[in-house]
Design a protein around this motif. Sequence first.
Motif: not given
Length: 575
Positions: A547-556
């Motif tokens: 989940k952390g990887r998905d969030m980073v790739l989407e927003t950062r």
Amino acid sequence: MRIRNISLAAGTAIRHLSDDPILLVLQISRLVPDSLLSPTVRLVAKGLSGSSAPAALLATHVAGDIRGLERKLVTALAHGAQGNRARLVAEICLAAGRPDWADKFLSLASECKRYPATLARRRWYDGDMSGAVQALTGQRGTMKRQRSRLVGEMRLLSGQGPELVPVAMVPVPGRVLHFLTNSLPHTTSGYAQRSHSILTAQQDLGAEILAVTRLGYPVQVGKIFAAGEDVVNGITYRRMIPSRLAKTADERVQQEAAELLQIALEFRPEILHTTTHFTNGLVVGAVAEALGIPWVYEVRGQLIDTWASSRTSAAKSSQRYKAFQSSETSVMRKANSVATLGRVMKAGIVAQGVPDCKIIMVPNAVGGDFLQKPETHTVARTKLGLDTGCDYIGTVSSLVDYEGMDDLIEAFALLAPGFPNLRLLIVGSGPVAPALKERVRHLNLSNIVIFTGRVPREQARVYHQALDIFVVPRKDLPVTRAVTPLKPVEALSCARPVVASDLPALREIVEDGVNGKLYGPDNIGSLAETLSCLLLDKNEMDRLGLKGRDMVLETRTWASNASVYARNYDELKDR
């Protein structure tokens, strides 16, 4: 170039040797590879174990033996250290961040010829700039030069910037000049890595980039044979290396601005872009005004709060703190645009009177290899020569007090008996590294705690992937409550869960139970319990990491940040 570098390095060393030899020794010690420094210093400290002479105290401090240093200070006081010997001990105490002990020895050194020099450093340590200057009034020789240096720093801290004559220049569309404190390949800090990522992403977006580093860098950090220009991944870093620097801080800023102006006239940028702290803003603001072009000030941290974090609460009422804060505010107000890393930092900037509409958000992010699918734990550990049969928690970080690595070591000591295959991996270097290693030895954990020292950037990513859990054990301080670090974002991009102190800035990165876990800051028991629960649930670790990887790739990502900058630059040029 080589002769000029040697001249600058020699002049810098001679000045430090004359003004503050203790500081010079400490700076040199930080340039020595840890594999050579640690055994050498431990050997010297052991050889002087029964001595309380200044040399023994200094070796003990460099070795990171906090308890040993205090024992030697008690002995030195009991043996009645007087005069210059007491003054030297006071200097070492200040270098070690122990002003309480410095005061005890200063009271025994008042008859010493160089007492005013140490008294001035003691007052400057507390932020009493006027008191420090007053202590040196009427002195001659090196102490007169010391007074001139402090007066120059006072002027600079009071916001007295350089003055340049306006000059005509026709900017070339698409060109951006960045002015930086340091850079790759000579410095591999989070600051340097963020800078390089921004420059690369902007260049990929079509901008023509030139980066210029501060006056005297990197020669003044020990890179004596550095070239006048480095090209890293297609990014050009220009150096400003004179054969000699102006004598005082305010004069050096004037010298720096004049040299930067000449480079800007040659490059002809549309936009100037610089970063904290305010002295960079003074220089770039003066150059931008002289050329009639807009400039961006990027607020990446709170240097004065970092300074205050190692002192008592009275530091925030000091002359130095107030002057620094005032100058930072002034620079932000004068810049055409202010960029910052997160919501907490933005709120602090707005509170200082900077209009909200003038501020853009450019969070720490990832790009390049961090966007690729991460390796498995086993593959990463094999590449690094780590035991693939063990579990690993740890961090990749600068080893400074506020990062809380001492808390992580203490929490690991609580965990280790219940997790016989668990290892602690600490990747990075910094001033508290010797003390951390000494604490590990004291706890008899040396065989299961791994200190790598500084590693190449490409290898740092592999260390991220070798970890089961990435830990951010930051102390609860104003600077850590506001500033969002880069490394946990990189860890999340590697699909590794993050356990972090429950601080406002870290809550912008870590969502408890979503991509990691938060624990009570400065609470070693809470940290150990949080880690223990997660280590016992491999499925939860995997879920949080993905989940952390998905969030980073989407927003950062740095690419999205480059687009934010590009839009901001276009708006500034159209005004």
